[in-house]
Design a protein around this motif. Structure first.
Motif, PDB file in Angstrom:
ATOM      1  N   UNK A 198       5.340 -43.041  23.765  1.00  0.00           N
ATOM      2  CA  UNK A 198       4.469 -43.129  24.929  1.00  0.00           C
ATOM      3  C   UNK A 198       5.227 -43.729  26.112  1.00  0.00           C
ATOM      4  N   UNK A 199       5.390 -43.011  27.219  1.00  0.00           N
ATOM      5  CA  UNK A 199       6.144 -43.535  28.370  1.00  0.00           C
ATOM      6  C   UNK A 199       5.511 -44.762  29.001  1.00  0.00           C
ATOM      7  N   UNK A 200       4.189 -44.932  28.830  1.00  0.00           N
ATOM      8  CA  UNK A 200       3.517 -46.069  29.449  1.00  0.00           C
ATOM      9  C   UNK A 200       3.900 -47.387  28.775  1.00  0.00           C
ATOM     10  N   UNK A 201       4.304 -47.314  27.507  1.00  0.00           N
ATOM     11  CA  UNK A 201       4.780 -48.517  26.818  1.00  0.00           C
ATOM     12  C   UNK A 201       6.020 -49.054  27.519  1.00  0.00           C
ATOM     13  N   UNK A 202       6.941 -48.162  27.846  1.00  0.00           N
ATOM     14  CA  UNK A 202       8.191 -48.578  28.473  1.00  0.00           C
ATOM     15  C   UNK A 202       7.972 -48.948  29.945  1.00  0.00           C
ATOM     16  N   UNK A 203       7.034 -48.257  30.594  1.00  0.00           N
ATOM     17  CA  UNK A 203       6.679 -48.644  31.952  1.00  0.00           C
ATOM     18  C   UNK A 203       6.093 -50.036  31.989  1.00  0.00           C
ATOM     19  N   UNK A 204       5.240 -50.353  30.999  1.00  0.00           N
ATOM     20  CA  UNK A 204       4.642 -51.685  30.898  1.00  0.00           C
ATOM     21  C   UNK A 204       5.715 -52.751  30.693  1.00  0.00           C
TER      22      UNK A 204
END
Length: 297
Positions: A198-204
């Motif tokens: 999930x890209x949002x994990x790394x964005x977070x």
């Protein structure tokens, strides 16, 4: 709903305590700038009080993730705003910083805003209509806005620019966290696998790391009673607005509850601005450290 908002309150307490521990070491730790960035961060990690504060913050973040997974991100953000008041009080009591009448008014306004939010809960619902493209555009625009104050020498010198960018980064981290929690549910193994891709994990992760680094840098040039409210107000404004734009969160159906909800948002935002407008304090002498070297005491 009340259970998860209570977790948000606990998260705000833990995060305020963690930041207090990190701020208490700012005079003895270096700033993370330029070629010394890596060395400074290593020095922070080696400091037991600073890393302990980061651990307390992480515990608070875990409570926040659980809260935001089941409650509207805009509502959780307002509850988290109470951490500003707690931090200001602790800065006066523990760090010996002086609070003005204006700052006490801001603290009272935050507490009253939280009470208004609690009274509006019976009419609140969330409508999750997540738009990834909207989140991306929102992120790009806010990142540019957060970087703009760094072009002003005066704001850089006062620590305000770093505090502003940290607030924007933390706020975007909250939105990425909400997007990440949409993957929750079902088999634990499948959830873990989905999160890894999930890209949002790394964005977070990136957003929160940038937020921590920039806030710690702002602690070197500004009083805690200034830096934290400025960062905290922005970190809550971003998810309040983003929750409505990106996730389609809506106001309560009842006019009274809706008015209290809007009033709570406006009051906590205004209180953060009121606290952040206090007079600046001259910074202490900066600690200088070379790459990967230890801090000199």
């Amino acid at each position: 709903m009340l259970t998860y908002l209570s977790l948000a309150v606990l998260a705000s307490v833990l995060m305020a305590l963690g930041l207090l521990m990190m701020k208490s070491r700012s005079a003895d730790l270096p700033m993370a700038t330029g070629a010394n960035t890596i060395g400074a961060i290593v020095a922070w990690i080696r400091d037991p009080i600073w890393i302990g504060g980061l651990g307390v913050q992480t515990a608070g973040w875990a409570c926040y993730v659980i809260a935001v997974s089941r409650a509207p991100v805009s509502m959780v953000a307002v509850m988290m705003q109470g951490g500003i008041g707690l931090f200001v009080i602790a800065s006066v009591a523990v760090l010996g910083e002086r609070a003005t009448a204006r700052e006490w008014v801001g603290i009272g306004a935050i507490i009253f805003g939280m009470l208004m939010l609690t009274l509006s809960l019976q009419g609140g619902e969330a409508e999750v209509a997540f738009e990834p493209g909207t989140l991306l555009m929102f992120t790009v625009l806010l990142t540019a806005a957060g970087l703009a104050p760094m072009a002003l020498a005066r704001m850089n010198a006062s620590g305000a620019a770093a505090a502003i960018f940290s607030g924007v980064a933390f706020g975007l981290g909250a939105l990425f966290t909400k997007a990440m929690t949409l993957e929750f549910g079902g088999d634990a193994v499948l959830v873990a696998l989905r999160l890894l891709s999930n890209p949002y994990v790394y964005g977070m992760l990136v957003a929160n790391i940038l937020g921590i680094v920039m806030l710690q840098n702002s602690f070197h040039s500004a009083r805690a009673i200034i830096a934290m409210p400025l960062s905290g107000a922005l970190s809550n404004i971003v998810p309040i607005i983003g929750g409505m734009i990106v996730f389609g969160e809506r106001l309560p159906a009842g006019s009274v509850a809706a008015t209290m909800r809007v009033g709570a948002f406006a009051l906590t935002i205004a209180a953060g601005a009121l606290l952040s407008g206090s007079r600046e304090q001259l910074p202490r002498e900066a600690v200088v450290v070379g790459p990967l070297s230890r801090v000199k005491s």
